[in-house]
Design an enzyme around this catalytic site. Structure first.
Site, PDB file in Angstrom:
ATOM      1  N   CYS A  94       0.872  -1.171   0.000  1.00 39.36           N
ATOM      2  CA  CYS A  94       0.000   0.000   0.000  1.00 39.36           C
ATOM      3  C   CYS A  94       0.911   1.224   0.000  1.00 39.36           C
ATOM      4  O   CYS A  94       2.042   1.158  -0.488  1.00 39.36           O
ATOM      5  CB  CYS A  94      -0.981  -0.024   1.172  1.00 39.36           C
ATOM      6  SG  CYS A  94      -0.226  -0.088   2.822  1.00 39.36           S
ATOM      7  N   TRP A  95       0.456   2.346   0.529  1.00 41.02           N
ATOM      8  CA  TRP A  95       1.273   3.559   0.438  1.00 41.02           C
ATOM      9  C   TRP A  95       2.487   3.513   1.356  1.00 41.02           C
ATOM     10  O   TRP A  95       3.621   3.701   0.927  1.00 41.02           O
ATOM     11  CB  TRP A  95       0.418   4.785   0.743  1.00 41.02           C
ATOM     12  CG  TRP A  95       1.204   6.057   0.897  1.00 41.02           C
ATOM     13  CD1 TRP A  95       1.212   6.889   1.964  1.00 41.02           C
ATOM     14  CD2 TRP A  95       2.116   6.649  -0.053  1.00 41.02           C
ATOM     15  NE1 TRP A  95       2.066   7.960   1.758  1.00 41.02           N
ATOM     16  CE2 TRP A  95       2.623   7.833   0.527  1.00 41.02           C
ATOM     17  CE3 TRP A  95       2.555   6.279  -1.326  1.00 41.02           C
ATOM     18  CZ2 TRP A  95       3.552   8.647  -0.132  1.00 41.02           C
ATOM     19  CZ3 TRP A  95       3.479   7.096  -1.976  1.00 41.02           C
ATOM     20  CH2 TRP A  95       3.958   8.258  -1.385  1.00 41.02           C
TER      21      TRP A  95
END
Length: 350
Positions: A94-95
């Site tokens: 994810c980020w």
């Protein structure tokens, strides 16, 4: 329990095509930029992500987690099913390598599907790309194609790539043709996505004796080339293509399909209209409005693009440039191949 994987180890497996990467961020984040070749199986869609983010900011972390759990629980069977279709080693990100990838990797592990989690997430990958581009020493010599607009340089590069020649297609990586009309019918990449694509292409070409590229300016649409790429281009062998204007007009029409992008063509023309002699500009605008694209393109070449390209070859020393007078793309490809065959090492197979 799932395992974290460091960016260096992940990229080693990635370069060997030993692992599938899955971006669990929302579709809009994925569209903005991702690791090239990744699949997108989002934990939250864009609306759900916005809802959870609002709860996090305006209420509390616990409220956001509770709502996130409700959303994920409802879609869990379909979510797991998507991952079960993917064979072989997998890694999710994810980020920041936080809740979304941790939740995904944990749930997958509970269901007997093993997946690594990228430590630090996409942010760490982005830092890795920047560092590697800054430190890159790219050894292959550059063979640079020049020619007036419409010469078919991109088509030539694409055909040579199909035949096994090492090609760096910067316009393809940028998602832009490099002119005022350059993004018509395309989806331009931003700087982050361009740099990711560029690095991986350069890495794949690092052991070739030379690389073919088009003569681009430092900026292509929305993106800017790294200094070492423009320096490499400047120091290379420069091949200038001289092709009849009628052939060039036909290439542009086949490439841009202006009849399918009528309003976009008119809007793009407004950006350069004032740079063209007024009566000619009026005729071009009239031709575009009426769908007389052949005439409009020819006038644009004769009165805007070609004058801007005149004397471009004198920028380079004589021993660095070759001019090829050709009638069409097929002739250009044959003559370029002759030049390249003379320059490659005897042991190099292309």
């Amino acid at each position: 329990m799932f395992q974290d994987i460091a960016i260096e180890k992940l990229m080693s497996s990635y370069n060997k095509k030993e692992i599938t990467l899955i971006d669990v961020r929302s579709p809009s984040e994925f569209k903005d930029s991702t690791i090239p070749g990744s699949l997108n199986i989002p934990l939250f869609n864009d609306e759900e992500r916005a809802e959870v983010g609002t709860l996090y900011k305006q209420q509390s972390v616990e409220a956001a987690k509770e709502r996130g759990l409700e959303i994920v629980s409802a879609k869990l069977p379909a979510f797991i099913k998507e991952f079960s279709k993917i064979a072989g080693p997998k890694a999710v990100f994810c980020w920041r390598g936080g809740m979304r990838s941790r939740t995904t990797a944990t749930v997958l592990d509970l269901m007997g599907i093993r997946a690594y989690r990228l430590q630090g997430g996409f942010r760490v990958y982005r830092q890795w790309i920047i560092k590697n581009l800054e430190e890159m020493e790219f050894a292959p010599k550059a063979c640079v194609l020049h020619g007036n607009t419409g010469t078919g340089k991109t088509l030539i590069l694409q055909e040579l790539a199909k035949q096994g020649f090492p090609v760096l297609d910067l316009e393809q990586l940028a998602g832009h043709r490099g002119s005022i009309f350059g993004e018509i019918g395309l989806q331009p990449n931003n700087q982050k996505m361009f740099e990711s694509l560029l690095f991986h292409h350069l890495f794949a070409l690092k052991d070739t004796p030379f690389v073919l590229m088009e003569a681009e300016s430092k900026r292509i649409g929305k993106v800017v080339l790294p200094g070492f790429v423009t320096d490499k281009k400047q120091q290379g062998l420069h091949i200038f293509l001289d092709m009849p204007i009628e052939e060039r007009v036909n290439h542009i029409l086949e490439d841009y399909l202006p009849w399918e992008h009528h309003e976009e063509c008119l809007a793009a023309f407004q950006k350069i209209k004032r740079r063209i002699h007024t009566p000619i500009a009026a005729q071009i605008e009239h031709d575009l409005s009426e769908g007389n694209y052949h005439s409009a393109v020819r006038l644009l070449l004769e009165h805007y693009y070609d004058p801007r390209y005149e004397h471009h070859d004198v920028e380079y020393p004589e021993d660095q440039r070759i001019t090829l007078k050709v009638n069409n793309i097929a002739e250009a490809i044959d003559q370029i191949k002759e030049i390249l065959q003379k320059r490659k090492p005897a042991h190099q197979v292309l």
